[in-house]
Scaffold this motif. Structure first.
Motif, PDB file in Angstrom:
ATOM      1  N   ARG A 299      28.009  30.222  55.740  1.00 45.23           N
ATOM      2  CA  ARG A 299      29.303  30.354  55.085  1.00 45.23           C
ATOM      3  C   ARG A 299      29.094  30.087  53.602  1.00 45.23           C
ATOM      4  N   GLU A 300      29.587  30.966  52.772  1.00 49.04           N
ATOM      5  CA  GLU A 300      29.437  30.809  51.315  1.00 49.04           C
ATOM      6  C   GLU A 300      30.782  31.028  50.628  1.00 49.04           C
TER       7      GLU A 300
ATOM      8  N   GLU B  85      44.076  33.068  46.229  1.00 47.61           N
ATOM      9  CA  GLU B  85      42.995  32.249  46.747  1.00 47.61           C
ATOM     10  C   GLU B  85      43.342  31.614  48.103  1.00 47.61           C
ATOM     11  N   ARG B  86      44.559  31.086  48.247  1.00 47.16           N
ATOM     12  CA  ARG B  86      44.956  30.455  49.516  1.00 47.16           C
ATOM     13  C   ARG B  86      44.935  31.462  50.657  1.00 47.16           C
TER      14      ARG B  86
ATOM     15  N   ILE C 200      41.287  32.089  51.701  1.00 48.63           N
ATOM     16  CA  ILE C 200      40.797  30.960  52.492  1.00 48.63           C
ATOM     17  C   ILE C 200      41.389  30.998  53.904  1.00 48.63           C
TER      18      ILE C 200
ATOM     19  N   ILE D 147      34.550  34.942  49.979  1.00 51.05           N
ATOM     20  CA  ILE D 147      33.995  34.117  51.044  1.00 51.05           C
ATOM     21  C   ILE D 147      33.166  35.017  51.948  1.00 51.05           C
TER      22      ILE D 147
ATOM     23  N   LYS E 284      33.601  29.179  50.209  1.00 50.91           N
ATOM     24  CA  LYS E 284      34.895  28.787  50.764  1.00 50.91           C
ATOM     25  C   LYS E 284      35.749  27.974  49.783  1.00 50.91           C
ATOM     26  N   SER E 285      35.142  27.110  49.003  1.00 52.79           N
ATOM     27  CA  SER E 285      35.934  26.231  48.132  1.00 52.79           C
ATOM     28  C   SER E 285      36.628  26.976  46.999  1.00 52.79           C
ATOM     29  N   GLU E 286      36.057  28.089  46.532  1.00 53.93           N
ATOM     30  CA  GLU E 286      36.655  28.814  45.412  1.00 53.93           C
ATOM     31  C   GLU E 286      37.770  29.753  45.845  1.00 53.93           C
ATOM     32  N   GLY E 287      37.650  30.332  47.033  1.00 56.94           N
ATOM     33  CA  GLY E 287      38.676  31.250  47.514  1.00 56.94           C
ATOM     34  C   GLY E 287      38.710  32.575  46.783  1.00 56.94           C
ATOM     35  N   ARG E 288      37.595  32.990  46.225  1.00 56.67           N
ATOM     36  CA  ARG E 288      37.534  34.275  45.515  1.00 56.67           C
ATOM     37  C   ARG E 288      36.733  35.306  46.314  1.00 56.67           C
TER      38      ARG E 288
END
Length: 124
Positions: free
Chosen positions: A73-74, A49-50, A53, A82, A76-80
């Motif tokens: 942008r869609e 995930e990191r 991102i 983007i 981004k917070s999950e990192g799965r």
């Protein structure tokens, strides 16, 4: 129709940015035929995930620095998965597992692949 020169230029810039942050399995598709709103997709995988991102952040920073505005942008917070929409180009940065599951290459298999020029990395 084919992807515009501008779309190809920002595609190359996005690919170089993704590659610089460890993005793998980069595939560029010319989707200008079936999609009237964009010319190209760039599909990229990250290992965790990191990494996903970081790749998306570098792509967005590089394109924004080049004067290309991020329209959407869609994820981004999950990192799965983007999604970065730059108008002529939509970049999909996936976690490796999610990329296999959603298989966008299969969905868009009739679209031509666009060539990318990336540096060759040496095996240290």
């Amino acid at each position: 129709m084919t992807a515009t020169p501008h779309a190809r230029e920002i595609l190359q810039l996005a690919a170089e940015a993704a590659d610089s942050k460890g993005g793998v399995d980069l595939v560029a598709l010319d989707v200008s035929g079936p999609l009237p709103l964009t010319d190209a997709f760039l599909l990229v995988s990250g290992s965790v995930e990191r990494n996903v991102i970081a790749i998306a952040g570098e792509v967005e920073d590089r394109l924004n620095d080049a004067g290309v505005r991020t329209l959407r942008r869609e994820g981004k917070s999950e990192g799965r998965w983007i999604l970065l929409d730059f108008g002529d180009l939509v970049v999909h940065v996936f976690h490796e597992e999610d990329r296999m599951y959603y298989a966008l290459e299969r969905l868009w298999k009739d679209c031509p692949v666009l060539p990318l020029e990336l540096p060759v990395h040496s095996a240290d």
